[in-house]
Design a protein around this motif. Structure first.
Motif, mmCIF file in Angstrom:
data_model
loop_
_atom_site.group_PDB
_atom_site.id
_atom_site.type_symbol
_atom_site.label_atom_id
_atom_site.label_comp_id
_atom_site.label_asym_id
_atom_site.label_seq_id
_atom_site.Cartn_x
_atom_site.Cartn_y
_atom_site.Cartn_z
ATOM 1 N N ASP A 184 1.045 -38.678 5.520
ATOM 2 C CA ASP A 184 2.095 -39.248 6.457
ATOM 3 C C ASP A 184 3.098 -38.271 6.575
ATOM 4 O OD1 ASP A 184 2.966 -41.525 8.254
ATOM 5 O OD2 ASP A 184 4.690 -41.006 7.072
ATOM 6 N N HIS A 185 3.561 -38.164 7.786
ATOM 7 C CA HIS A 185 4.687 -37.065 8.012
ATOM 8 C C HIS A 185 5.888 -37.197 7.205
ATOM 9 C CE1 HIS A 185 7.943 -35.790 11.063
ATOM 10 N NE2 HIS A 185 7.767 -34.572 10.344
ATOM 11 N N MET A 186 6.340 -38.347 7.625
ATOM 12 C CA MET A 186 7.699 -38.586 6.693
ATOM 13 C C MET A 186 7.426 -38.585 5.063
ATOM 14 S SD MET A 186 10.244 -38.506 8.818
ATOM 15 C CE MET A 186 11.193 -38.843 7.551
ATOM 16 N N ALA A 187 6.329 -39.222 4.723
ATOM 17 C CA ALA A 187 5.860 -39.138 3.316
ATOM 18 C C ALA A 187 6.156 -37.675 2.621
ATOM 19 C CB ALA A 187 4.841 -39.654 2.933
ATOM 20 N N VAL A 188 5.627 -36.824 3.297
ATOM 21 C CA VAL A 188 5.661 -35.244 3.321
ATOM 22 C C VAL A 188 6.930 -34.745 3.160
ATOM 23 C CG1 VAL A 188 4.778 -32.926 3.336
ATOM 24 C CG2 VAL A 188 3.086 -35.073 3.544
ATOM 25 N N VAL A 189 7.643 -35.238 4.327
ATOM 26 C CA VAL A 189 9.108 -34.547 4.671
ATOM 27 C C VAL A 189 10.156 -34.960 3.306
ATOM 28 C CG1 VAL A 189 11.018 -34.794 6.131
ATOM 29 C CG2 VAL A 189 8.936 -34.303 7.094
ATOM 30 N N ASN A 190 9.675 -36.053 2.809
ATOM 31 C CA ASN A 190 10.695 -36.841 1.883
ATOM 32 C C ASN A 190 10.441 -36.133 0.345
ATOM 33 O OD1 ASN A 190 11.667 -38.609 3.271
ATOM 34 N ND2 ASN A 190 10.286 -40.234 3.212
ATOM 35 N N VAL A 191 9.303 -35.261 0.553
ATOM 36 C CA VAL A 191 9.153 -34.520 -0.974
ATOM 37 C C VAL A 191 10.103 -33.202 -0.856
ATOM 38 C CG1 VAL A 191 7.470 -33.036 -2.044
ATOM 39 C CG2 VAL A 191 6.784 -35.368 -0.980
ATOM 40 N N ALA A 192 10.507 -32.826 0.223
ATOM 41 C CA ALA A 192 11.188 -31.869 0.513
ATOM 42 C C ALA A 192 12.639 -31.826 -0.291
ATOM 43 C CB ALA A 192 11.170 -31.073 1.974
ATOM 44 N N CYS A 193 13.038 -30.874 -0.351
ATOM 45 C CA CYS A 193 14.378 -31.027 -1.030
ATOM 46 C C CYS A 193 15.693 -30.139 -0.181
ATOM 47 C CB CYS A 193 14.729 -30.183 -2.347
ATOM 48 S SG CYS A 193 14.223 -28.491 -2.493
ATOM 49 N N SER A 194 15.345 -29.693 0.979
ATOM 50 C CA SER A 194 16.002 -28.972 2.047
ATOM 51 C C SER A 194 16.343 -30.149 3.036
ATOM 52 C CB SER A 194 15.371 -27.995 2.575
ATOM 53 O OG SER A 194 14.227 -28.335 3.205
ATOM 54 N N ASP A 195 17.014 -29.595 3.841
ATOM 55 C CA ASP A 195 17.557 -30.504 5.239
ATOM 56 C C ASP A 195 16.636 -30.876 5.948
ATOM 57 O OD1 ASP A 195 19.011 -31.860 6.984
ATOM 58 O OD2 ASP A 195 19.988 -30.197 7.896
ATOM 59 N N SER A 254 -3.066 -56.035 17.604
ATOM 60 C CA SER A 254 -3.347 -55.853 16.321
ATOM 61 C C SER A 254 -3.072 -54.246 16.187
ATOM 62 C CB SER A 254 -5.202 -55.903 16.368
ATOM 63 O OG SER A 254 -5.749 -55.016 17.325
ATOM 64 N N ALA A 255 -2.967 -53.558 17.391
ATOM 65 C CA ALA A 255 -2.401 -52.231 17.151
ATOM 66 C C ALA A 255 -1.016 -51.877 17.040
ATOM 67 C CB ALA A 255 -3.144 -51.549 18.318
ATOM 68 N N TYR A 256 -0.252 -52.556 17.792
ATOM 69 C CA TYR A 256 1.392 -52.283 17.913
ATOM 70 C C TYR A 256 1.885 -53.100 16.799
ATOM 71 C CZ TYR A 256 1.414 -49.558 21.958
ATOM 72 O OH TYR A 256 1.194 -48.419 22.879
ATOM 73 N N LEU A 257 1.501 -54.266 16.520
ATOM 74 C CA LEU A 257 2.174 -55.144 15.492
ATOM 75 C C LEU A 257 2.538 -54.401 14.127
ATOM 76 C CD1 LEU A 257 3.699 -57.680 15.415
ATOM 77 C CD2 LEU A 257 1.806 -58.937 14.643
ATOM 78 N N PRO A 258 1.329 -53.863 13.265
ATOM 79 C CA PRO A 258 1.374 -53.283 12.117
ATOM 80 C C PRO A 258 2.140 -51.850 12.339
ATOM 81 C CG PRO A 258 -0.822 -53.052 12.704
ATOM 82 C CD PRO A 258 -0.083 -54.306 13.560
ATOM 83 N N SER A 259 1.898 -51.264 13.289
ATOM 84 C CA SER A 259 2.392 -50.032 13.687
ATOM 85 C C SER A 259 3.877 -50.076 13.795
ATOM 86 C CB SER A 259 1.764 -49.262 14.793
ATOM 87 O OG SER A 259 2.740 -48.296 15.255
ATOM 88 N N ILE A 260 4.529 -51.199 14.677
ATOM 89 C CA ILE A 260 5.882 -51.170 14.499
ATOM 90 C C ILE A 260 6.553 -51.648 13.536
ATOM 91 C CG2 ILE A 260 7.570 -52.616 15.783
ATOM 92 C CD1 ILE A 260 5.846 -52.551 18.409
ATOM 93 N N PHE A 261 6.064 -52.335 12.809
ATOM 94 C CA PHE A 261 6.555 -52.788 11.410
ATOM 95 C C PHE A 261 6.733 -51.880 10.596
ATOM 96 C CE2 PHE A 261 6.458 -54.969 7.217
ATOM 97 C CZ PHE A 261 7.309 -55.997 7.424
ATOM 98 N N SER A 262 5.473 -51.007 10.505
ATOM 99 C CA SER A 262 5.424 -49.834 9.432
ATOM 100 C C SER A 262 6.514 -48.872 9.625
ATOM 101 C CB SER A 262 4.060 -49.126 9.438
ATOM 102 O OG SER A 262 4.044 -48.043 8.559
ATOM 103 N N PHE A 263 6.765 -48.665 11.229
ATOM 104 C CA PHE A 263 7.733 -47.566 11.763
ATOM 105 C C PHE A 263 9.217 -48.204 11.101
ATOM 106 C CE2 PHE A 263 10.793 -46.642 14.956
ATOM 107 C CZ PHE A 263 10.851 -45.349 14.901
ATOM 108 N N VAL A 264 9.453 -49.364 11.526
ATOM 109 C CA VAL A 264 10.920 -49.850 11.280
ATOM 110 C C VAL A 264 10.944 -49.802 9.789
ATOM 111 C CG1 VAL A 264 12.000 -52.121 11.375
ATOM 112 C CG2 VAL A 264 10.749 -51.397 13.463
ATOM 113 N N VAL A 265 10.201 -50.293 9.043
ATOM 114 C CA VAL A 265 10.322 -50.073 7.358
ATOM 115 C C VAL A 265 10.568 -48.904 6.982
ATOM 116 C CG1 VAL A 265 9.055 -50.825 5.375
ATOM 117 C CG2 VAL A 265 9.181 -52.432 6.954
ATOM 118 N N TYR A 266 9.772 -47.956 7.411
ATOM 119 C CA TYR A 266 9.867 -46.530 7.109
ATOM 120 C C TYR A 266 11.343 -45.948 7.252
ATOM 121 C CZ TYR A 266 7.475 -42.884 4.754
ATOM 122 O OH TYR A 266 6.914 -41.949 3.912
#
Length: 324
Positions: A184-195, A254-266
């Motif tokens: 996932d994009h943000m999961a990999v970004v969170n590994v980085a130590c730079s800005d 079914s498509a947007y509900l889990p997507s929006i929830f996942s986005f908000v939580v992240y």
């Protein structure tokens, strides 16, 4: 293939996907079985939808053109993540090389954007069918459908294409543990130590612009559809019109509900929602729509339901194969 710097301060040659943390052996087994079952049933269901639409000439209409696009997208979308996730569960194989991780990241987010565009196009299809039925076939021609499909693919590719190139230029300080079951994009970004501000901001802008625009268009379309339905003279006409929209509305939910929830939580709830719950929802967001969409349209669409029953009941070869 994207260039991966050899400098240890930049992207490491491999990442290690940790899967869903905090699960014991029994929970891992049950979760993997559920994921595998949903994946297989989703492939079979969407494959059946595609087959029925291809052989049933009465289904060669704009609505089922978009449904075919959705089925293909669901098959590729789930296939881009689930096999690797099952490898983590069953083989403890969380290692993925950097290039493969970037490719997976691109496809996951590109296919998500494509799905959003398809759902918006299906809303436009229902808008024309109910509000302008006499102009439906003259407007939604084969040429226009191809242009819409191309526009959906082009938009997704253009907006997602910069993401891997932004990620590859971050500094990682030798850390290669990705707290997710796929890249996932943000999961990999969170590994980085730079800005990470530019990557995070770009991901936010893309999510809000693509999903936000499509969802706003869907809401506007259904506002106009409901207004047209309430103006219909007979109760039967209103019920028929609502029935033709029911499948699409269920698919949108079914498509947007889990997507929006996942986005908000992240973005906003990482401190309040356990991380393993978020990763689990990230997988559900991909798996559940691919599993539910064929069921929704199979139950709601008479032509698909009848054709599937014909295959299962009236075709002895199919029955023979199914009994082996």
């Amino acid at each position: 293939m994207l260039p991966v710097p050899n400098n240890s301060h930049y992207m490491p040659p491999t990442f290690f996907l940790i899967g869903i943390p905090g699960l014991n052996d029994g929970t891992v087994l049950s979760t993997s079985i559920v994921f595998c079952a949903l994946y297989i049933l989703g492939i079979l269901g969407n494959g059946t939808i595609l087959y029925v639409i291809k052989v049933e000439r009465t289904l060669h209409t704009p609505m089922f053109f978009f449904l075919s696009m959705l089925a293909i997208n669901d098959i590729v979308f789930s296939s881009s993540t689930v096999p690797k996730t099952l490898g983590i569960f069953w083989l403890n194989d969380g290692v993925i090389d950097a290039t493969s991780c970037l490719i997976q990241m691109f496809f996951v987010h590109c296919l998500s954007a494509i799905e959003s565009g398809i759902l918006a196009s299906m809303a436009y299809d229902r808008l024309m069918a109910i509000c302008s039925p006499l102009r439906y076939h003259s407007v939604l021609t084969a040429s226009l459908l191809k242009k819409i499909a191309f526009a959906i693919l082009l938009r997704a590719t253009v907006v997602i294409f910069p993401i891997p190139f932004l990620v590859v230029n971050l500094q990682y300080c030798d850390n290669n543990f990705v707290e997710h079951s796929y890249c996932d994009h943000m999961a990999v970004v969170n590994v980085a130590c730079s800005d990470k501000q530019i990557d995070s901001l770009y991901g936010l802008v893309v999510s809000l612009s693509v999903s936000g625009f499509d969802l706003s268009f869907i809401v506007l379309s259904y506002t106009m559809i409901l207004r047209s339905i309430f103006r219909m003279p007979s109760k039967d006409s209103r019920q028929k019109a609502v029935g033709t929209c029911g499948s699409h509305i269920c698919v949108i939910i079914s498509a947007y509900l889990p997507s929006i929830f996942s986005f908000v939580v992240y973005r906003f709830g990482r401190k309040t929602v356990p991380h393993n719950v978020h990763i689990f929802l990230g997988n559900i967001y991909i798996l559940v729509p691919a599993f539910l969409n064929p069921i929704i349209y199979g139950v709601k669409t008479k032509q698909i339901r009848q054709h599937v029953l014909h295959i299962l009941i009236d075709n002895p070869k199919v029955l023979c194969l199914s009994n082996r």
